[in-house]
Design a protein around this motif. Structure first.
Motif, PDB file in Angstrom:
ATOM      1  N   PRO A 116       0.826  -1.204   0.000  1.00 22.46           N
ATOM      2  CA  PRO A 116       0.000   0.000   0.000  1.00 22.46           C
ATOM      3  C   PRO A 116       0.864   1.260   0.000  1.00 22.46           C
ATOM      4  CG  PRO A 116       0.071  -0.953   2.190  1.00 22.46           C
ATOM      5  CD  PRO A 116       0.856  -1.868   1.295  1.00 22.46           C
ATOM      6  N   ALA A 117       0.280   2.370  -0.347  1.00 20.52           N
ATOM      7  CA  ALA A 117       0.980   3.647  -0.342  1.00 20.52           C
ATOM      8  C   ALA A 117       1.265   4.053   1.107  1.00 20.52           C
ATOM      9  CB  ALA A 117       0.124   4.709  -1.022  1.00 20.52           C
ATOM     10  N   VAL A 118       2.197   4.986   1.285  1.00 19.38           N
ATOM     11  CA  VAL A 118       2.538   5.488   2.611  1.00 19.38           C
ATOM     12  C   VAL A 118       2.011   6.917   2.710  1.00 19.38           C
ATOM     13  CG1 VAL A 118       4.429   6.018   4.203  1.00 19.38           C
ATOM     14  CG2 VAL A 118       4.605   4.044   2.675  1.00 19.38           C
ATOM     15  N   PHE A 119       1.327   7.221   3.795  1.00 10.91           N
ATOM     16  CA  PHE A 119       0.729   8.551   3.978  1.00 10.91           C
ATOM     17  C   PHE A 119       1.302   9.195   5.234  1.00 10.91           C
ATOM     18  CE2 PHE A 119      -2.440  11.705   5.066  1.00 10.91           C
ATOM     19  CZ  PHE A 119      -2.785  12.215   3.829  1.00 10.91           C
ATOM     20  N   ILE A 134      -2.835  17.434  -2.288  1.00  4.62           N
ATOM     21  CA  ILE A 134      -2.146  16.221  -1.860  1.00  4.62           C
ATOM     22  C   ILE A 134      -0.894  16.104  -2.720  1.00  4.62           C
ATOM     23  CG2 ILE A 134      -2.249  13.712  -1.663  1.00  4.62           C
ATOM     24  CD1 ILE A 134      -5.500  15.166  -1.760  1.00  4.62           C
ATOM     25  N   SER A 135       0.253  15.950  -2.064  1.00  8.86           N
ATOM     26  CA  SER A 135       1.512  15.878  -2.808  1.00  8.86           C
ATOM     27  C   SER A 135       2.164  14.517  -2.640  1.00  8.86           C
ATOM     28  CB  SER A 135       2.470  16.985  -2.350  1.00  8.86           C
ATOM     29  OG  SER A 135       2.840  16.783  -1.012  1.00  8.86           O
ATOM     30  N   ASP A 136       2.919  14.137  -3.655  1.00  6.73           N
ATOM     31  CA  ASP A 136       3.730  12.922  -3.638  1.00  6.73           C
ATOM     32  C   ASP A 136       5.154  13.362  -3.354  1.00  6.73           C
ATOM     33  OD1 ASP A 136       1.593  11.222  -4.463  1.00  6.73           O
ATOM     34  OD2 ASP A 136       1.853  11.998  -6.488  1.00  6.73           O
ATOM     35  N   ASP A 137       5.650  13.030  -2.180  1.00  3.20           N
ATOM     36  CA  ASP A 137       6.941  13.535  -1.736  1.00  3.20           C
ATOM     37  C   ASP A 137       7.935  12.402  -1.526  1.00  3.20           C
ATOM     38  OD1 ASP A 137       5.527  15.904  -1.617  1.00  3.20           O
ATOM     39  OD2 ASP A 137       5.343  15.901   0.542  1.00  3.20           O
ATOM     40  N   LEU A 138       9.204  12.795  -1.444  1.00  2.47           N
ATOM     41  CA  LEU A 138      10.268  11.874  -1.075  1.00  2.47           C
ATOM     42  C   LEU A 138      10.796  12.343   0.277  1.00  2.47           C
ATOM     43  CD1 LEU A 138      12.076   9.480  -1.945  1.00  2.47           C
ATOM     44  CD2 LEU A 138      13.691  11.185  -2.777  1.00  2.47           C
ATOM     45  N   VAL A 139      10.686  11.481   1.281  1.00  2.00           N
ATOM     46  CA  VAL A 139      11.160  11.807   2.625  1.00  2.00           C
ATOM     47  C   VAL A 139      12.448  11.043   2.867  1.00  2.00           C
ATOM     48  CG1 VAL A 139      10.647  11.645   5.092  1.00  2.00           C
ATOM     49  CG2 VAL A 139       8.834  12.223   3.488  1.00  2.00           C
ATOM     50  N   THR A 140      13.494  11.781   3.239  1.00  2.00           N
ATOM     51  CA  THR A 140      14.764  11.158   3.584  1.00  2.00           C
ATOM     52  C   THR A 140      15.142  11.573   4.996  1.00  2.00           C
ATOM     53  OG1 THR A 140      16.007  12.988   2.601  1.00  2.00           O
ATOM     54  CG2 THR A 140      15.618  11.071   1.213  1.00  2.00           C
ATOM     55  N   LYS A 141      15.853  10.665   5.666  1.00  2.00           N
ATOM     56  CA  LYS A 141      16.316  10.961   7.023  1.00  2.00           C
ATOM     57  C   LYS A 141      17.761  10.512   7.133  1.00  2.00           C
ATOM     58  CE  LYS A 141      15.344  10.208  11.899  1.00  2.00           C
ATOM     59  NZ  LYS A 141      14.555   9.498  12.905  1.00  2.00           N
ATOM     60  N   LYS A 142      18.616  11.476   7.406  1.00  2.00           N
ATOM     61  CA  LYS A 142      20.038  11.189   7.614  1.00  2.00           C
ATOM     62  C   LYS A 142      20.404  11.750   8.975  1.00  2.00           C
ATOM     63  CE  LYS A 142      20.981  11.097   2.741  1.00  2.00           C
ATOM     64  NZ  LYS A 142      21.618  11.656   1.584  1.00  2.00           N
ATOM     65  N   ILE A 152      11.860   7.567   1.106  1.00  2.00           N
ATOM     66  CA  ILE A 152      10.581   6.863   1.093  1.00  2.00           C
ATOM     67  C   ILE A 152       9.568   7.747   0.388  1.00  2.00           C
ATOM     68  CG2 ILE A 152       8.754   5.876   2.534  1.00  2.00           C
ATOM     69  CD1 ILE A 152      10.926   5.828   4.781  1.00  2.00           C
ATOM     70  N   ARG A 153       8.856   7.183  -0.565  1.00  2.00           N
ATOM     71  CA  ARG A 153       7.783   7.922  -1.250  1.00  2.00           C
ATOM     72  C   ARG A 153       6.568   7.974  -0.340  1.00  2.00           C
ATOM     73  NH1 ARG A 153       9.181  10.830  -5.165  1.00  2.00           N
ATOM     74  NH2 ARG A 153      10.754   9.936  -6.505  1.00  2.00           N
ATOM     75  N   VAL A 154       6.075   9.185  -0.084  1.00  2.00           N
ATOM     76  CA  VAL A 154       4.910   9.358   0.792  1.00  2.00           C
ATOM     77  C   VAL A 154       3.903  10.303   0.143  1.00  2.00           C
ATOM     78  CG1 VAL A 154       6.189   8.939   2.917  1.00  2.00           C
ATOM     79  CG2 VAL A 154       5.896  11.255   2.115  1.00  2.00           C
ATOM     80  N   LEU A 155       2.657  10.104   0.492  1.00  2.00           N
ATOM     81  CA  LEU A 155       1.597  11.048   0.147  1.00  2.00           C
ATOM     82  C   LEU A 155       1.427  11.970   1.344  1.00  2.00           C
ATOM     83  CD1 LEU A 155      -1.062   8.602  -1.319  1.00  2.00           C
ATOM     84  CD2 LEU A 155       0.584   9.982  -2.561  1.00  2.00           C
ATOM     85  N   ARG A 156       1.215  13.257   1.072  1.00  2.00           N
ATOM     86  CA  ARG A 156       1.084  14.216   2.155  1.00  2.00           C
ATOM     87  C   ARG A 156      -0.013  15.204   1.843  1.00  2.00           C
ATOM     88  NH1 ARG A 156       4.734  18.442   4.279  1.00  2.00           N
ATOM     89  NH2 ARG A 156       5.151  18.875   2.122  1.00  2.00           N
ATOM     90  N   LEU A 157      -0.809  15.527   2.849  1.00  2.00           N
ATOM     91  CA  LEU A 157      -1.831  16.554   2.726  1.00  2.00           C
ATOM     92  C   LEU A 157      -1.189  17.889   3.054  1.00  2.00           C
ATOM     93  CD1 LEU A 157      -4.882  17.323   2.441  1.00  2.00           C
ATOM     94  CD2 LEU A 157      -5.023  17.028   4.911  1.00  2.00           C
TER      95      LEU A 157
END
Length: 148
Positions: free
Chosen positions: A47-50, A105-113, A86-91
């Motif tokens: 499933p998608a990640v929100f 609603i945006s399709d974003d790339l979330v990175t954590k370093k 990680i590809r996430v959907l965001r409001l």
């Protein structure tokens, strides 16, 4: 005169309260917009990640959304996955101007370093609704795609 003003204020308050929209109109419009976005994107990840940011803590996602998405939790991903992204959907914040409601609603790339979290907006959709006083409901005016 004071009695007349008190009665007039009570009357106007009751008119505004009775004719106000239902509390969950905004919630249902957000749910409908998210569902339409998920369907239109046909995400490859199932499933998608929100990401739950910009939603209240008591916001109720519809069952059809909760069946299709996982909610973002950094503890579910390895450091390697987080650093890769990680590809996430965001409001994005909901905007109300007069009788025009905009939900994005945006399709974003979330990175954590380390402790640094980066969010890169790639694409998304904006849903514009207009309230019709005569029909007493929100009408979808336009869906605008943006991004890559």
């Amino acid at each position: 005169m004071k009695n007349f003003m008190a009665v007039a204020i009570c009357f106007l308050n009751s008119v505004f309260i009775c004719s106000a929209q239902h509390k969950n109109d905004l919630d249902s419009l957000i749910n409908v917009s998210i569902e339409k976005h998920i369907i239109s994107q046909g995400t490859k990840e199932r499933p998608a990640v929100f990401a739950r940011d910009n939603t209240s803590s008591d916001f109720q996602f519809s069952k059809s959304i909760t069946d299709k998405v996982n909610f973002l939790s950094y503890s579910l991903y390895t450091k390697k996955e987080l650093s890769k992204g990680i590809r996430v959907l965001r409001l994005l914040p909901v905007i109300l101007r007069g009788d025009l409601l905009t939900i994005t609603i945006s399709d974003d790339l979330v990175t954590k370093k380390g402790n640094n979290i980066s969010i890169s907006v790639g694409s998304g959709s904006t849903y514009q609704y207009q309230y019709s006083c005569s029909k007493q409901y929100w009408e979808l005016l336009a869906v605008k795609a943006f991004g890559i």
